[in-house]
Structures are given as structure tokens and as C-alpha cells.
Design a protein around this motif. Structure first.
Motif, PDB file in Angstrom:
ATOM      1  N   SER A  43       0.836  -1.208   0.000  1.00 43.81           N
ATOM      2  CA  SER A  43       0.000   0.000   0.000  1.00 43.81           C
ATOM      3  C   SER A  43       0.870   1.256   0.000  1.00 43.81           C
ATOM      4  O   SER A  43       2.042   1.232   0.355  1.00 43.81           O
ATOM      5  N   ASP A  44       0.261   2.352  -0.397  1.00 42.24           N
ATOM      6  CA  ASP A  44       0.942   3.638  -0.401  1.00 42.24           C
ATOM      7  C   ASP A  44       0.961   4.229   1.002  1.00 42.24           C
ATOM      8  O   ASP A  44       0.128   3.904   1.846  1.00 42.24           O
ATOM      9  N   PHE A  45       1.926   5.103   1.229  1.00 40.73           N
ATOM     10  CA  PHE A  45       1.956   5.906   2.447  1.00 40.73           C
ATOM     11  C   PHE A  45       2.409   7.297   2.071  1.00 40.73           C
ATOM     12  O   PHE A  45       2.998   7.516   1.005  1.00 40.73           O
ATOM     13  N   ARG A  46       2.128   8.235   2.958  1.00 39.29           N
ATOM     14  CA  ARG A  46       2.665   9.585   2.798  1.00 39.29           C
ATOM     15  C   ARG A  46       2.678  10.289   4.140  1.00 39.29           C
ATOM     16  O   ARG A  46       1.811  10.058   4.990  1.00 39.29           O
ATOM     17  N   TYR A  47       3.691  11.090   4.337  1.00 44.23           N
ATOM     18  CA  TYR A  47       3.772  11.993   5.486  1.00 44.23           C
ATOM     19  C   TYR A  47       3.349  13.362   4.969  1.00 44.23           C
ATOM     20  O   TYR A  47       3.995  13.904   4.066  1.00 44.23           O
ATOM     21  N   ILE A  48       2.282  13.893   5.533  1.00 42.13           N
ATOM     22  CA  ILE A  48       1.804  15.204   5.098  1.00 42.13           C
ATOM     23  C   ILE A  48       1.699  16.138   6.289  1.00 42.13           C
ATOM     24  O   ILE A  48       1.456  15.716   7.418  1.00 42.13           O
ATOM     25  N   GLY A  49       1.913  17.414   6.028  1.00 43.38           N
ATOM     26  CA  GLY A  49       1.813  18.415   7.084  1.00 43.38           C
ATOM     27  C   GLY A  49       2.279  19.759   6.568  1.00 43.38           C
ATOM     28  O   GLY A  49       2.519  19.945   5.373  1.00 43.38           O
ATOM     29  N   PRO A  50       2.425  20.713   7.482  1.00 44.73           N
ATOM     30  CA  PRO A  50       2.817  22.069   7.084  1.00 44.73           C
ATOM     31  C   PRO A  50       4.148  22.077   6.333  1.00 44.73           C
ATOM     32  O   PRO A  50       5.076  21.356   6.693  1.00 44.73           O
ATOM     33  N   GLY A  51       4.199  22.885   5.273  1.00 39.13           N
ATOM     34  CA  GLY A  51       5.438  22.973   4.508  1.00 39.13           C
ATOM     35  C   GLY A  51       5.323  23.928   3.345  1.00 39.13           C
ATOM     36  O   GLY A  51       4.452  24.807   3.319  1.00 39.13           O
ATOM     37  N   ASN A  52       6.182  23.723   2.351  1.00 37.68           N
ATOM     38  CA  ASN A  52       6.270  24.612   1.192  1.00 37.68           C
ATOM     39  C   ASN A  52       4.963  24.757   0.434  1.00 37.68           C
ATOM     40  O   ASN A  52       4.718  25.785  -0.188  1.00 37.68           O
ATOM     41  N   ASP A  53       4.126  23.706   0.456  1.00 33.49           N
ATOM     42  CA  ASP A  53       2.874  23.726  -0.295  1.00 33.49           C
ATOM     43  C   ASP A  53       1.659  23.916   0.615  1.00 33.49           C
ATOM     44  O   ASP A  53       0.549  23.524   0.268  1.00 33.49           O
ATOM     45  N   GLY A  54       1.855  24.508   1.786  1.00 34.81           N
ATOM     46  CA  GLY A  54       0.753  24.734   2.720  1.00 34.81           C
ATOM     47  C   GLY A  54       0.619  23.608   3.730  1.00 34.81           C
ATOM     48  O   GLY A  54       1.542  22.807   3.917  1.00 34.81           O
ATOM     49  N   ASP A  55      -0.539  23.516   4.380  1.00 35.78           N
ATOM     50  CA  ASP A  55      -0.758  22.547   5.456  1.00 35.78           C
ATOM     51  C   ASP A  55      -0.809  21.100   4.985  1.00 35.78           C
ATOM     52  O   ASP A  55      -0.694  20.184   5.793  1.00 35.78           O
ATOM     53  N   GLU A  56      -1.004  20.881   3.695  1.00 39.57           N
ATOM     54  CA  GLU A  56      -1.108  19.524   3.145  1.00 39.57           C
ATOM     55  C   GLU A  56       0.112  19.166   2.287  1.00 39.57           C
ATOM     56  O   GLU A  56       0.009  18.385   1.340  1.00 39.57           O
ATOM     57  N   THR A  57       1.267  19.693   2.630  1.00 41.46           N
ATOM     58  CA  THR A  57       2.490  19.395   1.888  1.00 41.46           C
ATOM     59  C   THR A  57       2.844  17.918   2.056  1.00 41.46           C
ATOM     60  O   THR A  57       2.852  17.403   3.173  1.00 41.46           O
ATOM     61  N   VAL A  58       3.132  17.247   0.958  1.00 41.40           N
ATOM     62  CA  VAL A  58       3.605  15.861   1.004  1.00 41.40           C
ATOM     63  C   VAL A  58       5.124  15.920   1.159  1.00 41.40           C
ATOM     64  O   VAL A  58       5.839  16.323   0.244  1.00 41.40           O
ATOM     65  N   HIS A  59       5.597  15.525   2.344  1.00 39.33           N
ATOM     66  CA  HIS A  59       7.034  15.576   2.622  1.00 39.33           C
ATOM     67  C   HIS A  59       7.749  14.323   2.129  1.00 39.33           C
ATOM     68  O   HIS A  59       8.855  14.400   1.595  1.00 39.33           O
ATOM     69  N   VAL A  60       7.130  13.180   2.356  1.00 38.54           N
ATOM     70  CA  VAL A  60       7.690  11.890   1.942  1.00 38.54           C
ATOM     71  C   VAL A  60       6.522  11.006   1.534  1.00 38.54           C
ATOM     72  O   VAL A  60       5.458  11.060   2.148  1.00 38.54           O
ATOM     73  N   TYR A  61       6.728  10.182   0.511  1.00 42.96           N
ATOM     74  CA  TYR A  61       5.683   9.239   0.097  1.00 42.96           C
ATOM     75  C   TYR A  61       6.346   7.980  -0.443  1.00 42.96           C
ATOM     76  O   TYR A  61       7.551   7.971  -0.735  1.00 42.96           O
ATOM     77  N   GLY A  62       5.573   6.911  -0.548  1.00 43.81           N
ATOM     78  CA  GLY A  62       6.124   5.682  -1.096  1.00 43.81           C
ATOM     79  C   GLY A  62       5.216   4.491  -0.893  1.00 43.81           C
ATOM     80  O   GLY A  62       3.992   4.630  -0.852  1.00 43.81           O
ATOM     81  N   THR A  63       5.852   3.323  -0.698  1.00 43.87           N
ATOM     82  CA  THR A  63       5.149   2.046  -0.639  1.00 43.87           C
ATOM     83  C   THR A  63       5.612   1.244   0.573  1.00 43.87           C
ATOM     84  O   THR A  63       6.821   1.144   0.831  1.00 43.87           O
ATOM     85  N   ILE A  64       4.656   0.663   1.289  1.00 43.44           N
ATOM     86  CA  ILE A  64       4.966  -0.180   2.441  1.00 43.44           C
ATOM     87  C   ILE A  64       5.498  -1.525   1.953  1.00 43.44           C
ATOM     88  O   ILE A  64       4.856  -2.200   1.145  1.00 43.44           O
ATOM     89  N   LEU A  65       6.676  -1.926   2.459  1.00 44.71           N
ATOM     90  CA  LEU A  65       7.283  -3.212   2.102  1.00 44.71           C
ATOM     91  C   LEU A  65       7.037  -4.279   3.164  1.00 44.71           C
ATOM     92  O   LEU A  65       6.865  -5.454   2.838  1.00 44.71           O
TER      93      LEU A  65
END
Length: 149
Positions: A43-65
Motif C-alpha cells: 500500500s501507499d503511504f505519505r507523510y503530510i503536514g505544514p510545509g512549502n505547499d501549505g498545510d497539506e504538503t507531502v514531505h515523503v511518500y512511497g510504498t509499504i514493504l
């Protein structure tokens, strides 16, 4: 290229695990970001939070191994789009393992399988120390570190 870190933490595996995977924990150690995933293998994952693109900035994303509660979390990760225009071309693998040692938890992080010439390698090498120290401090004291930001 491989980054390897080992920490001994005066807390249970469950307490450390909760910091790594719950919204309450990740917000504290990852500067307001939360982990979104089902934790199913593939499955996919993502860490989202405040950043360059506002409150929903995707900082890291990928796939659970791999995922084994309170023991193992492994994934392929990419830095978010705001960090690099060709972010999908660069990846690495992150593997957290937790094990009980006496009344402590040994936390090991291996960040390896880096794409050659990965533009985030040096920045990541420096920032892991801050994040892992924050995990240890939060688990042991209930407080996070103040990095002055």
C-alpha cells in the motif's frame, strides 16, 4: 549507500511504536506531519503536514514493504514534490526495527538502497539524527526537543 542508526530508549516497544506510526506521535517528531497509510504490504503511504505547499504538503511518500506492529516497518520512500521536480526518480528504503533489551527498546533505522546521486542523501544523513533524538526524548520524557525553528 547506507545510513544506519541504533538507539536505546528507556520506553517499551509499544510506546516507541506509537510515536512512529500514530498521528499524535508523528506530529510531534516530524514537525507537524502525520503518516497516512493502511499499513498493508504494497500500500501507499505519505507523510503530510505544514510545509512549502501549505498545510497539506507531502514531505515523503512511497510504498509499504513490511509491517509488523511494535517490531518492523519498512518502506520505499521518495521525497515529496516540493523538494525536487523529478522526485519520483529518486528513492531509498527505510527500515525501522524495534526489539526489547532488558527494560529498554533498541530502535534500529537502516536507510539504504539509495538511487545513485540522490539529491537528498546529505540532508537526510543530517536530519535523521534530529528525528531519532526527538523520538528518544519524547518516549523517555513526554516532551520533544526545541530545535529553535
Amino acid at each position: 549507500m547506507e545510513l544506519k542508526y541504533e538507539f536505546y530508549i528507556g520506553a517499551t516497544c509499544k510506546e516507541v511504536w506509537d510515536i512512529l506510526v500514530t498521528p499524535e506521535g508523528t506530529r510531534k517528531i516530524l514537525f507537524g506531519s502525520v503518516l497516512e497509510t493502511t499499513f498493508e504490504i504494497g500500500s501507499d503511504f505519505r507523510y503530510i503536514g505544514p510545509g512549502n505547499d501549505g498545510d497539506e504538503t507531502v514531505h515523503v511518500y512511497g510504498t509499504i514493504l513490511a509491517y509488523e506492529p511494535e517490531k518492523l516497518l519498512s518502506c520505499i520512500e521518495h521525497a515529496g514534490p516540493s523538494y525536487n521536480p523529478n522526485h519520483a526518480d529518486f528513492q531509498s528504503r527505510m527500515t525501522f526495527t524495534l526489539e526489547t533489551v532488558g527494560s529498554c527498546t533498541k530502535m534500529t533505522l537502516i536507510n539504504d538502497e539509495w538511487t545513485p546521486n540522490h539529491p537528498s542523501f546529505e540532508r537526510t544523513k543530517a536530519s535523521w539524527w534530529m528525528i531519532l533524538s526527538n523520538i528518544k526524548t519524547l518516549a523517555e520524557t513526554g516532551k520533544t526537543l526545541d530545535f529553535g525553528w
